[in-house]
Write a protein that holds these residues in place. Structure first.
Motif, PDB file in Angstrom:
ATOM      1  N   THR A   7       0.731  -1.370   0.155  1.00  0.00           N
ATOM      2  CA  THR A   7       0.257   0.023   0.022  1.00  0.00           C
ATOM      3  C   THR A   7       0.793   1.235   0.077  1.00  0.00           C
ATOM      4  O   THR A   7       0.237   2.436  -0.252  1.00  0.00           O
ATOM      5  CB  THR A   7      -0.905   0.167   1.402  1.00  0.00           C
ATOM      6  OG1 THR A   7      -0.133  -0.036   2.493  1.00  0.00           O
ATOM      7  CG2 THR A   7      -1.920  -1.132   1.196  1.00  0.00           C
ATOM      8  N   GLU A   8       2.305   0.983   0.350  1.00  0.00           N
ATOM      9  CA  GLU A   8       3.178   2.167   0.337  1.00  0.00           C
ATOM     10  C   GLU A   8       4.555   1.890   0.183  1.00  0.00           C
ATOM     11  O   GLU A   8       4.629   0.686   0.385  1.00  0.00           O
ATOM     12  CB  GLU A   8       3.178   3.080   1.535  1.00  0.00           C
ATOM     13  CG  GLU A   8       3.548   2.506   2.824  1.00  0.00           C
ATOM     14  CD  GLU A   8       3.428   3.144   4.225  1.00  0.00           C
ATOM     15  OE1 GLU A   8       4.202   2.846   5.126  1.00  0.00           O
ATOM     16  OE2 GLU A   8       2.832   4.167   4.140  1.00  0.00           O
ATOM     17  N   LEU A   9       5.280   2.417  -0.775  1.00  0.00           N
ATOM     18  CA  LEU A   9       6.591   1.723  -1.189  1.00  0.00           C
ATOM     19  C   LEU A   9       7.619   1.703  -0.018  1.00  0.00           C
ATOM     20  O   LEU A   9       7.376   2.555   0.872  1.00  0.00           O
ATOM     21  CB  LEU A   9       6.943   2.493  -2.372  1.00  0.00           C
ATOM     22  CG  LEU A   9       6.111   2.554  -3.574  1.00  0.00           C
ATOM     23  CD1 LEU A   9       6.856   3.662  -4.646  1.00  0.00           C
ATOM     24  CD2 LEU A   9       5.893   1.527  -4.217  1.00  0.00           C
ATOM     25  N   ALA A  15       6.699  -2.753   3.777  1.00  0.00           N
ATOM     26  CA  ALA A  15       5.471  -2.248   2.623  1.00  0.00           C
ATOM     27  C   ALA A  15       4.596  -3.221   2.529  1.00  0.00           C
ATOM     28  O   ALA A  15       3.422  -2.926   1.969  1.00  0.00           O
ATOM     29  CB  ALA A  15       6.450  -2.045   1.373  1.00  0.00           C
ATOM     30  N   CYS A  48       8.443  -3.269  -4.891  1.00  0.00           N
ATOM     31  CA  CYS A  48       8.167  -2.780  -3.587  1.00  0.00           C
ATOM     32  C   CYS A  48       8.709  -1.674  -3.392  1.00  0.00           C
ATOM     33  O   CYS A  48       8.009  -0.556  -2.562  1.00  0.00           O
ATOM     34  CB  CYS A  48       8.432  -3.777  -2.481  1.00  0.00           C
ATOM     35  SG  CYS A  48       7.702  -5.357  -2.325  1.00  0.00           S
ATOM     36  N   GLU A  57       0.296   0.378 -10.132  1.00  0.00           N
ATOM     37  CA  GLU A  57      -0.447   1.451  -9.151  1.00  0.00           C
ATOM     38  C   GLU A  57      -0.753   0.818  -7.774  1.00  0.00           C
ATOM     39  O   GLU A  57      -0.928  -0.527  -7.915  1.00  0.00           O
ATOM     40  CB  GLU A  57      -1.808   1.928  -9.740  1.00  0.00           C
ATOM     41  CG  GLU A  57      -1.639   2.957 -10.832  1.00  0.00           C
ATOM     42  CD  GLU A  57      -3.120   3.168 -11.358  1.00  0.00           C
ATOM     43  OE1 GLU A  57      -4.023   3.100 -10.726  1.00  0.00           O
ATOM     44  OE2 GLU A  57      -3.054   3.866 -12.338  1.00  0.00           O
ATOM     45  N   LEU A  58      -0.441   1.193  -6.746  1.00  0.00           N
ATOM     46  CA  LEU A  58      -0.796   0.932  -5.356  1.00  0.00           C
ATOM     47  C   LEU A  58      -2.332   1.052  -5.198  1.00  0.00           C
ATOM     48  O   LEU A  58      -3.211   1.744  -5.640  1.00  0.00           O
ATOM     49  CB  LEU A  58      -0.451   2.035  -4.335  1.00  0.00           C
ATOM     50  CG  LEU A  58       1.278   2.370  -4.404  1.00  0.00           C
ATOM     51  CD1 LEU A  58       1.573   3.254  -3.530  1.00  0.00           C
ATOM     52  CD2 LEU A  58       1.745   0.803  -3.866  1.00  0.00           C
ATOM     53  N   PRO A  59      -2.778  -0.239  -4.224  1.00  0.00           N
ATOM     54  CA  PRO A  59      -2.190  -1.348  -3.928  1.00  0.00           C
ATOM     55  C   PRO A  59      -1.994  -2.295  -4.841  1.00  0.00           C
ATOM     56  O   PRO A  59      -2.742  -2.556  -5.527  1.00  0.00           O
ATOM     57  CB  PRO A  59      -3.051  -1.794  -2.737  1.00  0.00           C
ATOM     58  CG  PRO A  59      -4.454  -1.534  -3.219  1.00  0.00           C
ATOM     59  CD  PRO A  59      -4.095   0.008  -3.980  1.00  0.00           C
TER      60      PRO A  59
END
Length: 327
Positions: A7-9, A15, A48, A57-59
């Motif tokens: 969800t975040e790098l 992560a 990651c 794109e996240l996630p």
């Protein structure tokens, strides 16, 4: 279903989160697979971190290659049926570190019966990269000397086996005694532990000063620079990646003076530019697996819950052979 999501790098250990999400449905031209096994790859680490050339794109779910069982078939798909056992690459944001994943039918291939699920999961990217690199790009010939860096890693281990199958003398370069044991098990003729040996000196000694005909470099940085000191006349340095963290920087005047070639390989481009060649490659590799000539060396078979820890260990250079996640 259970799935690891970024969800975040960042580093895989921070992560990635194991969560419950909806099972996927296939779109046109796609398959849904129940994941049997997924292989850990360095591109998963780079994605990651947000450092890979493909930036989903996240996630998203890591796990770029897997072996699975077809549970859903999208519109316009031919040649696949429910229950087929296949291997291949995923469609981001889907990934192999989940109980189910999405795969384009064009990127799906029958899993060789000679390989179990973990072995089949590790049979796609590394072996296709090695085959295209050694045969399509470097034109490796029987009797030539092949130097493989990071020979105990994903792409390196495949290159060692494929080089031997092509009739080359293979020099495997690794770091540490555990990885040296893996390189010997893969069939390398000569193993260099660069933590205690200078691979340039070893190559020159065993080739009577001539150097290696083909150098397979997935590391980059200083490893590439040192490799230019032991490349043969009309040799070929194959740039496969830069897992060491520093992109290769070529002094083209040196290539001119020593009369060697620097070859780039982005295997993924063949999936779009020449998909027929990819399928031909898979057929050849399947035959080689059937004959026992090539076989991924699986060092670990871990449960889905351990995926983040395993991928972090890969990022930190603490794994040997191929690490797989069994769902």
């Amino acid at each position: 279903m259970k799935a690891w999501r970024v969800t975040e790098l960042g580093e895989p250990s921070t992560a990635m989160r194991l969560v419950d999400i909806e099972e996927p449905n296939p779109g046109p031209g796609q398959l849904v697979l129940r994941t049997r096994a997924a292989a850990a790859n360095f591109p998963d680490v780079l994605m990651c971190r947000g450092e890979y050339q493909i930036k989903p794109e996240l996630p998203f779910t890591p796990g770029v290659e897997l072996c699975g069982e077809v549970t859903g078939v999208g519109a316009d798909v031919t040649g696949f049926a429910i229950g087929d056992r296949v291997l291949g690459g995923v469609v981001p944001p889907s990934g192999g570190f989940a109980e189910f994943a999405i795969m384009d039918a064009n990127d799906a291939f029958p899993a060789p019966t000679a390989l179990d699920d973990a072995e089949a999961a590790a049979f796609y990217i590394g072996y296709q990269t090695g085959w295209f690199g050694l045969h399509r790009r470097a034109h490796l010939q029987p009797g030539e000397t092949l130097l493989v860096h990071a020979a105990a890693g994903g792409v390196g281990s495949a290159a060692v086996q494929l080089g031997k199958a092509a009739g080359a003398r293979v020099i495997a370069v690794v770091r540490g005694s555990a990885k040296a044991e893996v390189a010997h098990a893969l069939g390398a003729d000569i193993v260099v532990d660069r933590s205690v040996q200078d691979f340039v000196q070893v190559v020159k000694e065993v080739t009577s000063g001539r150097g290696a005909d083909v150098i397979y470099d997935p590391v980059g940085g200083e490893v590439y620079q040192r490799s230019t000191k032991c490349i043969a006349f009309e040799g070929r340095i194959l740039v496969v990646g830069f897992a060491g963290g520093q992109i290769q920087s070529a002094a083209l005047n040196h290539a001119l003076v020593k009369n060697y070639s620097i070859l780039g390989l982005h295997w993924g481009l063949y999936r779009w530019a020449d998909p027929a060649a990819v399928r031909e490659c898979h057929s050849e590799l399947t035959q080689m697996a059937r004959e026992g000539v090539v076989k991924p060396l699986i060092s670990e078979r871990l449960p889905l819950e351990d995926a983040a820890t395993a991928l972090q260990r890969l990022a930190d250079g603490e794994t040997v052979g191929r690490v797989t996640i069994i769902s």
